[in-house]
Write an enzyme that holds these catalytic residues in place. Structure first.
Site, mmCIF file in Angstrom:
data_model
loop_
_atom_site.group_PDB
_atom_site.id
_atom_site.type_symbol
_atom_site.label_atom_id
_atom_site.label_comp_id
_atom_site.label_asym_id
_atom_site.label_seq_id
_atom_site.Cartn_x
_atom_site.Cartn_y
_atom_site.Cartn_z
ATOM 1 N N HIS A 243 0.487 -1.340 -0.001
ATOM 2 C CA HIS A 243 -0.055 0.098 0.315
ATOM 3 C C HIS A 243 1.055 0.894 0.040
ATOM 4 C CE1 HIS A 243 -3.237 -2.161 1.509
ATOM 5 N NE2 HIS A 243 -2.819 -3.217 1.930
HETATM 6 O O1 RIB Z 1 -5.286 -0.033 5.250
HETATM 7 C C1 RIB Z 1 -3.876 -0.524 4.920
HETATM 8 C C2 RIB Z 1 -3.406 0.638 5.034
HETATM 9 O O2 RIB Z 1 -3.318 0.522 6.540
HETATM 10 C C3 RIB Z 1 -1.688 1.244 5.061
HETATM 11 O O3 RIB Z 1 -0.416 2.227 5.069
HETATM 12 C C4 RIB Z 1 -1.610 -0.465 6.046
HETATM 13 O O4 RIB Z 1 0.093 0.208 6.080
HETATM 14 C C5 RIB Z 1 -2.291 0.198 7.305
HETATM 15 O O5 RIB Z 1 -1.609 1.224 7.808
#
Ligand code: RIB
Ligand code: CA
Length: 313
Positions: A243
């Site tokens: 992500h």
């Molecule tokens: O939903 C994914 C996000 O939530 C990413 O930033 C992961 O590190 C968590 O913080």
């Protein structure tokens, strides 16, 4: 062209750590002014340790790391140890950091940096709940017009939620903060699950990073070995979605990404859909577009960039 000045606001988290390493491996494009930590994946005490472990893994104990908010603006903290492990950085052996935390609070660092640097010259890169960013905007409304852009990881629309059926984790943890940020008038680019779920750290991609045969390469591969298990089991996917590095990769190679500027509003009232990012993708309302909402990326190009930049550390 001089490197772009950025502040990374983060809740490491294995994917946050890879984002920090990608930024550190890209000094021609990015000037990392500091890292501000926020409670999210794990409590603040742990995220501020994990950010420093990551900097030291890259040999960059010179990067100033600040602790920001230990809780959302108006709610109890929700964490994600079930995804990231108890430490938040499970996978590699974690050596307690030697580098100190800065004395200044992370929110004050954001405010003071934006007031010191030339207007429009600093980009904020939130990788976790938006608590620090919203707190800074509330305490110092004058900084909004001084922010070059906010490029954040958060939200979901066609991909639906990951922490509830409706909401993505970063937005869900602090929906009031997300609402403040989305209504701030600042130029915003969002990396929602719609795009990050196409950035899968498959086994060949992880092995290419391990094959760097370096401290950073091994550190990253071991983090991703651990990180993938939750998403592979939940989605049956071929790997864990990276992500947060999407935010940093976008700043280096925006051509890898595509999306649409749309109106995005945050659900802050309904318990059923709390934290949902309501993206008017088809323009069916008269609400004005306030965010570039990314939907696709060149995943092979993305991982080639990450691997090439990690090789430099
Ligand atoms: O939903 C994914 C996000 O939530 C990413 O930033 C992961 O590190 C968590 O913080
Ligand atoms: Ca994160």
């Amino acid at each position: 062209m001089s490197p772009r000045k950025i502040i990374i606001d983060t809740d490491p988290g294995q994917d946050d750590a890879v984002a920090i390493l990608l930024a550190l491996g890209s000094p021609e494009e990015l000037d990392l002014l500091g890292i501000t930590c926020v409670a999210g994946n794990v409590p603040l005490e742990r995220t501020s340790i994990n950010a420093r472990i990551t900097c030291e893994a890259a040999g960059r104990s010179d990067i100033p790391v600040f602790a920001g908010r230990s809780a959302p603006l108006a709610r109890a903290l929700v964490t994600a140890e079930h995804v990231h492990g108890k430490t938040g950085l499970d996978g590699p052996e974690l050596i307690p950091p030697q580098m100190p935390l800065q004395d200044q609070n992370g929110v004050d660092f954001i405010i003071n940096t934006l007031r010191r640097e030339a207007p429009g010259s600093v980009t904020l890169c939130p990788l976790g709940p938006l608590s620090n960013i919203a707190d800074a905007l509330q305490r110092a409304p004058d900084i909004a017009e001084r922010i070059q852009e906010i490029v954040l990881m958060g939200g979901a629309y066609f991909e639906v939620g990951n922490i509830t059926p409706a909401a993505e984790f970063n937005i869900y943890v602090d929906p009031e903060a997300a609402d403040i940020v989305l209504k701030s008038g600042v130029k915003i680019t969002m990396m929602p699950l719609d795009v990050t779920h196409k950035a899968l750290a498959t086994r060949p991609r992880i092995e290419a990073i391990r094959a760097l045969n370096s401290r950073v390469g091994t550190f990253t591969a071991e983090m991703l070995d651990f990180f993938e298990r939750f998403d592979v089991e939940k989605y049956g996917s071929e790997g864990g979605p990276l992500h947060d590095p999407c935010v940093i990769a976008y700043l280096i190679r925006p051509d890898l990404f595509s999306g649409r500027k749309v109106n995005v509003e945050i659900e802050t009232k309904s318990e059923l859909t709390l934290g949902m990012t309501v993206a008017d993708w088809w323009g069916v309302t008269d609400r004005s577009p306030n965010a570039m909402f990314m939907g696709d990326l060149d995943a092979d190009g993305f991982f080639a960039l990450i691997t090439e930049r990690l090789a430099r550390l």
